[in-house]
Design a protein around this motif. Structure first.
Motif, PDB file in Angstrom:
ATOM      1  N   SER A 393       0.817  -1.221   0.000  1.00 47.65           N
ATOM      2  CA  SER A 393       0.000   0.000   0.000  1.00 47.65           C
ATOM      3  C   SER A 393       0.845   1.263   0.000  1.00 47.65           C
ATOM      4  O   SER A 393       0.430   2.320  -0.476  1.00 47.65           O
ATOM      5  CB  SER A 393      -0.937   0.001   1.213  1.00 47.65           C
ATOM      6  N   THR A 394       2.071   1.161   0.562  1.00 52.56           N
ATOM      7  CA  THR A 394       2.951   2.331   0.635  1.00 52.56           C
ATOM      8  C   THR A 394       4.200   2.201  -0.234  1.00 52.56           C
ATOM      9  O   THR A 394       4.970   3.158  -0.349  1.00 52.56           O
ATOM     10  CB  THR A 394       3.395   2.566   2.092  1.00 52.56           C
ATOM     11  N   SER A 395       4.389   1.014  -0.816  1.00 52.17           N
ATOM     12  CA  SER A 395       5.606   0.719  -1.591  1.00 52.17           C
ATOM     13  C   SER A 395       6.869   0.943  -0.755  1.00 52.17           C
ATOM     14  O   SER A 395       7.887   1.450  -1.235  1.00 52.17           O
ATOM     15  CB  SER A 395       5.670   1.568  -2.866  1.00 52.17           C
ATOM     16  N   ILE A 396       6.779   0.561   0.510  1.00 51.28           N
ATOM     17  CA  ILE A 396       7.935   0.636   1.401  1.00 51.28           C
ATOM     18  C   ILE A 396       8.401  -0.780   1.728  1.00 51.28           C
ATOM     19  O   ILE A 396       7.616  -1.620   2.179  1.00 51.28           O
ATOM     20  CB  ILE A 396       7.593   1.388   2.701  1.00 51.28           C
ATOM     21  N   ASN A 437      18.180   0.591  -8.631  1.00 56.21           N
ATOM     22  CA  ASN A 437      18.603   1.254  -7.392  1.00 56.21           C
ATOM     23  C   ASN A 437      17.397   1.799  -6.640  1.00 56.21           C
ATOM     24  O   ASN A 437      16.469   2.346  -7.243  1.00 56.21           O
ATOM     25  CB  ASN A 437      19.555   2.409  -7.711  1.00 56.21           C
ATOM     26  N   VAL A 438      17.424   1.662  -5.325  1.00 53.66           N
ATOM     27  CA  VAL A 438      16.397   2.260  -4.466  1.00 53.66           C
ATOM     28  C   VAL A 438      17.092   2.978  -3.315  1.00 53.66           C
ATOM     29  O   VAL A 438      18.250   2.711  -3.006  1.00 53.66           O
ATOM     30  CB  VAL A 438      15.412   1.203  -3.922  1.00 53.66           C
ATOM     31  N   THR A 439      16.368   3.884  -2.696  1.00 56.02           N
ATOM     32  CA  THR A 439      16.956   4.748  -1.672  1.00 56.02           C
ATOM     33  C   THR A 439      16.365   4.463  -0.304  1.00 56.02           C
ATOM     34  O   THR A 439      15.162   4.222  -0.162  1.00 56.02           O
ATOM     35  CB  THR A 439      16.710   6.226  -2.034  1.00 56.02           C
ATOM     36  N   MET A 440      17.228   4.512   0.718  1.00 57.48           N
ATOM     37  CA  MET A 440      16.755   4.401   2.087  1.00 57.48           C
ATOM     38  C   MET A 440      15.984   5.663   2.461  1.00 57.48           C
ATOM     39  O   MET A 440      16.459   6.780   2.215  1.00 57.48           O
ATOM     40  CB  MET A 440      17.931   4.210   3.042  1.00 57.48           C
ATOM     41  N   THR A 441      14.808   5.494   3.035  1.00 55.85           N
ATOM     42  CA  THR A 441      14.004   6.642   3.444  1.00 55.85           C
ATOM     43  C   THR A 441      14.045   6.884   4.946  1.00 55.85           C
ATOM     44  O   THR A 441      13.844   8.013   5.400  1.00 55.85           O
ATOM     45  CB  THR A 441      12.543   6.457   3.017  1.00 55.85           C
ATOM     46  N   LEU A 450      13.051   1.202   2.665  1.00 57.11           N
ATOM     47  CA  LEU A 450      13.444   1.542   1.305  1.00 57.11           C
ATOM     48  C   LEU A 450      12.214   1.895   0.493  1.00 57.11           C
ATOM     49  O   LEU A 450      11.192   1.205   0.572  1.00 57.11           O
ATOM     50  CB  LEU A 450      14.165   0.359   0.648  1.00 57.11           C
ATOM     51  N   ASP A 451      12.307   2.952  -0.298  1.00 53.10           N
ATOM     52  CA  ASP A 451      11.229   3.347  -1.198  1.00 53.10           C
ATOM     53  C   ASP A 451      11.366   2.553  -2.493  1.00 53.10           C
ATOM     54  O   ASP A 451      12.321   2.735  -3.255  1.00 53.10           O
ATOM     55  CB  ASP A 451      11.329   4.842  -1.482  1.00 53.10           C
ATOM     56  N   VAL A 452      10.415   1.638  -2.750  1.00 48.15           N
ATOM     57  CA  VAL A 452      10.477   0.795  -3.950  1.00 48.15           C
ATOM     58  C   VAL A 452       9.367   1.159  -4.941  1.00 48.15           C
ATOM     59  O   VAL A 452       8.986   0.353  -5.788  1.00 48.15           O
ATOM     60  CB  VAL A 452      10.408  -0.701  -3.581  1.00 48.15           C
ATOM     61  N   SER A 453       8.878   2.388  -4.855  1.00 42.69           N
ATOM     62  CA  SER A 453       7.787   2.801  -5.739  1.00 42.69           C
ATOM     63  C   SER A 453       8.213   2.850  -7.205  1.00 42.69           C
ATOM     64  O   SER A 453       7.366   2.828  -8.105  1.00 42.69           O
ATOM     65  CB  SER A 453       7.254   4.178  -5.316  1.00 42.69           C
ATOM     66  N   SER A 454       9.516   2.895  -7.456  1.00 41.33           N
ATOM     67  CA  SER A 454       9.992   2.899  -8.849  1.00 41.33           C
ATOM     68  C   SER A 454       9.769   1.565  -9.538  1.00 41.33           C
ATOM     69  O   SER A 454       9.867   1.474 -10.766  1.00 41.33           O
ATOM     70  CB  SER A 454      11.480   3.266  -8.887  1.00 41.33           C
ATOM     71  N   CYS A 455       9.462   0.527  -8.761  1.00 40.76           N
ATOM     72  CA  CYS A 455       9.107  -0.767  -9.356  1.00 40.76           C
ATOM     73  C   CYS A 455       7.585  -0.810  -9.480  1.00 40.76           C
ATOM     74  O   CYS A 455       6.870  -1.164  -8.550  1.00 40.76           O
ATOM     75  CB  CYS A 455       9.618  -1.913  -8.486  1.00 40.76           C
ATOM     76  N   SER A 456       7.095  -0.437 -10.639  1.00 41.00           N
ATOM     77  CA  SER A 456       5.645  -0.330 -10.830  1.00 41.00           C
ATOM     78  C   SER A 456       5.276  -0.849 -12.216  1.00 41.00           C
ATOM     79  O   SER A 456       6.005  -1.653 -12.801  1.00 41.00           O
ATOM     80  CB  SER A 456       5.212   1.128 -10.656  1.00 41.00           C
TER      81      SER A 456
END
Length: 497
Positions: A393-396, A437-441, A450-456
């Motif tokens: 739901s949050t892509s976290i 690549n993903v970034t630590m939030t 980690l924000d993984v919203s770029s995987c969509s």
């Protein structure tokens, strides 16, 4: 628990030169000022004699402690109970051909230091070499021997020669000795305050096949058949086999760069070499060297800044038998120093040879305290994941760790990647193009987010990995460090649930 079936090979006896009619000697390993292993199971000593069946009496300070008989191969070997004190002794062997002595002999822990050029890297190259040389005189109970480079197509009974016989520390004697080996011994000496013996046997640029016995090579796929220092078993035959009869405490190892092009094979090769050395040292030393002696290694340090080659991270993973940490169920009584956060791109010795050997040796030392010496109050490992779960739901993606994370600062928010694939795919190999690549939030004492919203766009995350680069971060600036010990978390790849 892994069950291992070993090929027990009878020691091949090959005297490299003819003996004179009245020859009676120690082998080349034994010299004045040496350290012999202090062990509850006994300590070995050996040599050769021209007189078969002659009785040899072993004495310590003129008191007999053992006797043995010269074999048909002209070898004599004895096991005796070592003294419990830390003072110098004279060890003698007496036969009908005469008496031979080694003097100023100490009894303590003997460590073998092996591998390639980063173990070979000498003390002159470290950043504070002048101070180290000046300080070395404070450790007269550390003694060291440097085995001469030699390769052989068949096992040698004795080391061909030594570049330096057993020495006491000084700038002159340490000038060409291994920095990691010396500093590791120095930290042990500071902690235990008893004698430490160091045996350097290494060769730059060599592959693990050269250091592995034919038995170990057969258990893994091999390559390279030329007869030189790079091909299989040639260095084992000349620089390890002759040491097998000696009683040792353990081994530290710094090698792997030359195997990075075939990193997948290393998980088998490294494990089999360790287990094989343990078996053969134990058998040849009359049981005085433990069949599970402690084995420490350095996980590969960085090499080139910004290089995308994945051979190094894959080999780091293989060094742990594809588990990510040691000790583990396959690699018991094994410890490691994580070194991926110690780049030295300006090293005058080449950026594959970082000068930060103090950090490497200290991390090995902590591992030895926890694994080899069983000290329970030593935190010797960096954090490692225990779970990776995604909130769709949050892509976290939350990665939880087995020990506390450093609470003061996050040195980097980078270094993490996820495998982003379509709904029918469940796996990415190390070289797959689906890693992003993903970034630590955020982070806490026990987890990172980690924000993984770029995987969509209909894709989903199946795996997460960390520090999967040849040189993953700047000096001591990786993303994950331990709360109490400030040690870097090792690289990992982990399935997401």
């Amino acid at each position: 628990m892994r069950t291992n079936t070993f090929l027990f090979t009878v020691l091949v006896i090959s005297i490299p030169y003819s003996l004179s009619a009245d020859s009676f000697t120690f082998f080349n390993y034994y010299h004045d000022h040496m350290v012999l292993q202090k062990s509850s199971t006994g300590t070995t000593i050996w040599g050769q004699s021209s007189k078969v069946n002659d009785v040899v009496h072993i004495q310590i300070d003129n008191k007999e402690v053992a006797q043995t008989t010269v074999s048909s191969h002209h070898i004599w070997e004895a096991k005796f109970t070592s003294p419990s004190d830390n003072t110098p002794h004279t060890v003698s062997a007496v036969s009908s051909l005469g008496t031979i002595h080694i003097s100023d002999v100490l009894f303590g822990d003997v460590w073998v230091c092996s591998g390639q050029s980063n173990m070979e890297f000498n003390l002159h190259g470290v950043l504070n070499a002048t101070a180290e040389f000046a300080d070395s005189a404070n450790y007269p109970n550390i003694r060291f021997l440097h085995v001469h480079r030699q390769y052989s197509a068949s096992p040698l009974t004795d080391i061909d020669s030594v570049d330096a016989v057993w020495n006491t520390p000084s700038e002159k004697s340490l000038s060409s000795f291994s920095a990691v080996c010396w500093l590791y011994g120095k930290y042990l000496s500071q902690h235990f305050n008893y004698p430490i013996g160091l045996v350097e046997t290494n060769w730059g640029g060599t592959r693990i096949e050269a250091w592995s016995s034919p038995d170990a090579v057969r258990r893994c796929a091999a390559f390279g058949r030329k007869r030189n220092q790079y091909s299989q078993s040639q260095l084992y035959n000349a620089m390890i086999y002759p040491l097998l009869r000696n009683t040792i405490k353990g081994v530290i190892w710094y090698q792997g760069e030359s195997n990075a092009a075939h990193a997948y094979k290393y998980s088998c090769q490294f494990l089999e070499m360790i287990m094989d050395w343990r078996t053969k040292f134990n058998t040849a030393s009359l049981g005085t060297t433990s069949s599970s002696f402690p084995f420490g290694f350095v996980q590969l340090a960085p090499w080139r800044e910004g290089e995308a080659n994945l051979g190094f991270p894959q080999l780091r993973w293989s060094q742990t038998s594809n588990i990510g940490y040691v000790p583990n169920g396959l690699m018991q009584n094994v410890f490691m120093a994580v070194a991926m956060d110690l780049p030295d791109f300006q090293s005058p010795y080449g950026n594959i040879h970082p000068r930060y050997k103090h950090e490497v040796a200290y991390r090995l030392y902590l591992g030895a305290l926890g694994v080899a010496y069983h000290e329970t109050d030593v935190d010797f490992e960096g954090p490692f994941p225990t779970s990776a779960r995604i909130d769709k739901s949050t892509s976290i993606l939350t990665v939880e760790y087995d020990r506390g994370l450093h609470p003061i600062e996050v040195r980097s928010y980078n270094g993490f990647e996820v495998c982003c694939v379509n709904q029918t795919t469940t796996f990415c190999n190390a070289f797959d193009s689906h890693w992003i690549n993903v970034t630590m939030t955020s982070h806490s004492f026990a987890s990172i987010s980690l924000d993984v919203s770029s995987c969509s766009h209909g894709n989903h995350v199946t795996q997460v990995r960390y520090a999967w680069r040849e040189s993953p971060c700047a000096f001591k600036q990786c993303a994950v460090y331990g709360k109490m010990n400030n040690l870097p978390g090792p690289p990992f790849t982990y399935y997401v649930h």
